[in-house]
Write an enzyme that holds these catalytic residues in place. Structure first.
Site, PDB file in Angstrom:
ATOM      1  N   HIS A   1      -4.971 117.556  46.035  1.00  0.00           N
ATOM      2  CA  HIS A   1      -4.500 116.782  45.162  1.00  0.00           C
ATOM      3  C   HIS A   1      -3.251 116.986  44.331  1.00  0.00           C
ATOM      4  O   HIS A   1      -3.189 117.115  43.182  1.00  0.00           O
ATOM      5  CB  HIS A   1      -5.711 116.291  44.192  1.00  0.00           C
ATOM      6  CG  HIS A   1      -6.820 115.604  45.000  1.00  0.00           C
ATOM      7  ND1 HIS A   1      -6.692 114.138  45.337  1.00  0.00           N
ATOM      8  CD2 HIS A   1      -8.006 116.098  45.193  1.00  0.00           C
ATOM      9  CE1 HIS A   1      -8.024 113.830  46.112  1.00  0.00           C
ATOM     10  NE2 HIS A   1      -8.843 115.115  45.825  1.00  0.00           N
TER      11      HIS A   1
ATOM     12  N   ARG B   1      -8.515 113.137  57.959  1.00  0.00           N
ATOM     13  CA  ARG B   1      -8.116 113.519  56.401  1.00  0.00           C
ATOM     14  C   ARG B   1      -8.233 115.046  56.242  1.00  0.00           C
ATOM     15  O   ARG B   1      -7.468 115.609  55.708  1.00  0.00           O
ATOM     16  CB  ARG B   1      -8.860 112.737  55.274  1.00  0.00           C
ATOM     17  CG  ARG B   1      -8.543 112.945  54.046  1.00  0.00           C
ATOM     18  CD  ARG B   1      -9.260 111.983  53.226  1.00  0.00           C
ATOM     19  NE  ARG B   1      -9.144 112.134  51.618  1.00  0.00           N
ATOM     20  CZ  ARG B   1      -9.602 113.014  50.947  1.00  0.00           C
ATOM     21  NH1 ARG B   1     -10.553 113.647  51.269  1.00  0.00           N
ATOM     22  NH2 ARG B   1      -9.480 112.850  49.709  1.00  0.00           N
TER      23      ARG B   1
ATOM     24  N   GLN C   1      -4.119 108.922  46.944  1.00  0.00           N
ATOM     25  CA  GLN C   1      -5.143 109.826  46.376  1.00  0.00           C
ATOM     26  C   GLN C   1      -4.989 111.054  46.944  1.00  0.00           C
ATOM     27  O   GLN C   1      -5.408 112.074  46.232  1.00  0.00           O
ATOM     28  CB  GLN C   1      -6.680 109.002  46.626  1.00  0.00           C
ATOM     29  CG  GLN C   1      -7.633 109.831  46.474  1.00  0.00           C
ATOM     30  CD  GLN C   1      -8.791 109.896  47.434  1.00  0.00           C
ATOM     31  OE1 GLN C   1      -8.411 110.482  48.847  1.00  0.00           O
ATOM     32  NE2 GLN C   1      -9.641 109.287  47.286  1.00  0.00           N
TER      33      GLN C   1
ATOM     34  N   SER D   1     -13.011 111.907  45.252  1.00  0.00           N
ATOM     35  CA  SER D   1     -12.039 112.353  46.196  1.00  0.00           C
ATOM     36  C   SER D   1     -12.509 111.659  47.470  1.00  0.00           C
ATOM     37  O   SER D   1     -12.591 110.416  47.624  1.00  0.00           O
ATOM     38  CB  SER D   1     -11.700 113.837  46.168  1.00  0.00           C
ATOM     39  OG  SER D   1     -10.989 114.363  47.119  1.00  0.00           O
ATOM     40  N   LEU D   2     -13.057 112.532  48.485  1.00  0.00           N
ATOM     41  CA  LEU D   2     -13.602 111.903  49.683  1.00  0.00           C
ATOM     42  C   LEU D   2     -14.667 110.762  49.582  1.00  0.00           C
ATOM     43  O   LEU D   2     -14.727 109.980  50.321  1.00  0.00           O
ATOM     44  CB  LEU D   2     -14.133 113.220  50.565  1.00  0.00           C
ATOM     45  CG  LEU D   2     -15.237 113.458  50.446  1.00  0.00           C
ATOM     46  CD1 LEU D   2     -16.539 112.982  51.274  1.00  0.00           C
ATOM     47  CD2 LEU D   2     -15.360 115.055  50.700  1.00  0.00           C
TER      48      LEU D   2
ATOM     49  N   GLN E   1     -15.998 117.000  48.017  1.00  0.00           N
ATOM     50  CA  GLN E   1     -16.164 118.073  48.690  1.00  0.00           C
ATOM     51  C   GLN E   1     -16.741 118.993  47.760  1.00  0.00           C
ATOM     52  O   GLN E   1     -16.257 119.147  46.431  1.00  0.00           O
ATOM     53  CB  GLN E   1     -15.051 118.551  49.317  1.00  0.00           C
ATOM     54  CG  GLN E   1     -15.006 119.655  50.339  1.00  0.00           C
ATOM     55  CD  GLN E   1     -13.965 119.899  51.051  1.00  0.00           C
ATOM     56  OE1 GLN E   1     -12.807 118.784  51.426  1.00  0.00           O
ATOM     57  NE2 GLN E   1     -13.622 120.994  51.866  1.00  0.00           N
TER      58      GLN E   1
END
Length: 316
Positions: free
Chosen positions: A208, A119, A257, A94-95, A9
């Protein structure tokens, strides 16, 4: 060995994918498949905005994935290049880990889009708007960032390292008061902390960190019902910075994660140590530059449009 890597992102912007869709029917086809899976006109939002709607986490996450997979679709259909044939491993920030798994055949495209939509929604719901924040610490390493985060925490507040991006940038996440305090502490005494600058990030939630636990629980439930197969090439996972191809391990790591640290610097170093000399960023120009700062002797190519795709094909 080539490593195919995928952005997270922050790489979203109005107009993303428009040129690629105009140039390739295969890209348009993929964007339509994502729209159908989500039951929304996501590509129209990617192409035309409005920006504030695209920036919403629930839209930005599947949009970034869609662009990455559209690039791969064009590469395969028009360039005759399949990831499994040219990559030795994959990783995503991440994503981007979902993009990487979809690209490597572990999760189908439609399911990946739906998971990322969920998510994003779960992450946004986990913490009320205004209660959390994130900040980038420039010129910081993990040890310096951890010292600062610990000092900035007040009773009942969380401030922790969320992303270890590269040797010059670490991101912290937690309660807004603690994050703002950390940024102010850097500004007031750069010499003490050994950090050049702290910059608040324009995000809608503190990703996170432990505040994301409700989102982790939502993803655990969703992923329990998701069929995951072994990827065509190993995934270097965010939370372990180690390679895995085990579907059950991958499912667990995707849950971990959500609240865990993105160990990107270590992941790139591990891929490089495993023999990756050529890193290809698919769908963005964000994590590629990080690779250059982590492994300066590696070759890096960021691929977003047709010119980039043609350059990649020539290099393979």
């Amino acid at each position: 060995m080539r490593a195919f890597i995928f952005p997270g992102q922050g790489s979203q912007k109005v107009g993303m994918g428009a040129d690629l869709a105009a140039a390739s029917p295969h890209a348009r086809e993929l964007f339509e498949e994502v729209d159908d899976a989500l039951g929304q006109k996501l590509f129209a939002l990617m192409k035309d905005g409005p920006a504030d709607e695209l920036m919403l986490t629930e839209n930005a996450q599947p949009a970034i994935m869609a662009l990455s997979l559209a690039v791969l679709r064009v590469l395969e259909k028009e360039g005759g290049v399949k990831l499994a044939d040219v990559a030795g491993c994959v990783a995503g920030h991440s994503l981007g880990e979902y993009s990487a798994l979809c690209a490597a055949g572990a999760i189908p495209l439609g399911e990946t889009a739906r998971l990322l939509k969920l998510r994003g929604q779960a992450m946004q719901r986990a913490v009320p708007v205004g209660e959390g924040a994130m900040a980038a610490l420039l010129g910081a390493d993990v040890a310096k960032a951890e010292d600062l985060a610990e000092a900035a925490e007040a009773e009942g507040e969380i401030c922790t390292v969320a992303n270890d991006n590269d040797p010059t940038q670490v991101v912290i996440s937690g309660h807004k008061g603690a994050i703002e305090r950390a940024v102010a502490m850097v500004k007031d005494d750069k010499e003490r902390w050994g950090i050049k600058r702290g910059v608040l990030l324009p995000v809608s939630a503190p990703f996170h960190c432990p505040l994301m636990q409700p989102a982790a629980e939502a993803m655990e439930k969703a992923l329990a019902d998701t069929a995951i197969t072994a990827p065509d090439v190993p995934l270097f996972a965010n939370v372990t910075a180690e390679a895995t191809s085990n579907p059950d391990v991958i499912r667990t790591l995707l849950v971990d994660q959500v609240t865990g640290r993105v160990r990107w610097r270590e992941s790139v170093a591990a891929m490089h140590d495993a023999g990756a000399e050529y890193f290809v960023e698919i769908g963005g120009k964000v994590v590629g530059p990080m690779v250059g700062r982590i492994a300066p002797d590696a070759q890096v190519l960021s691929v977003q449009g047709m010119d980039d795709i043609e350059a990649l094909i020539k290099g393979i």
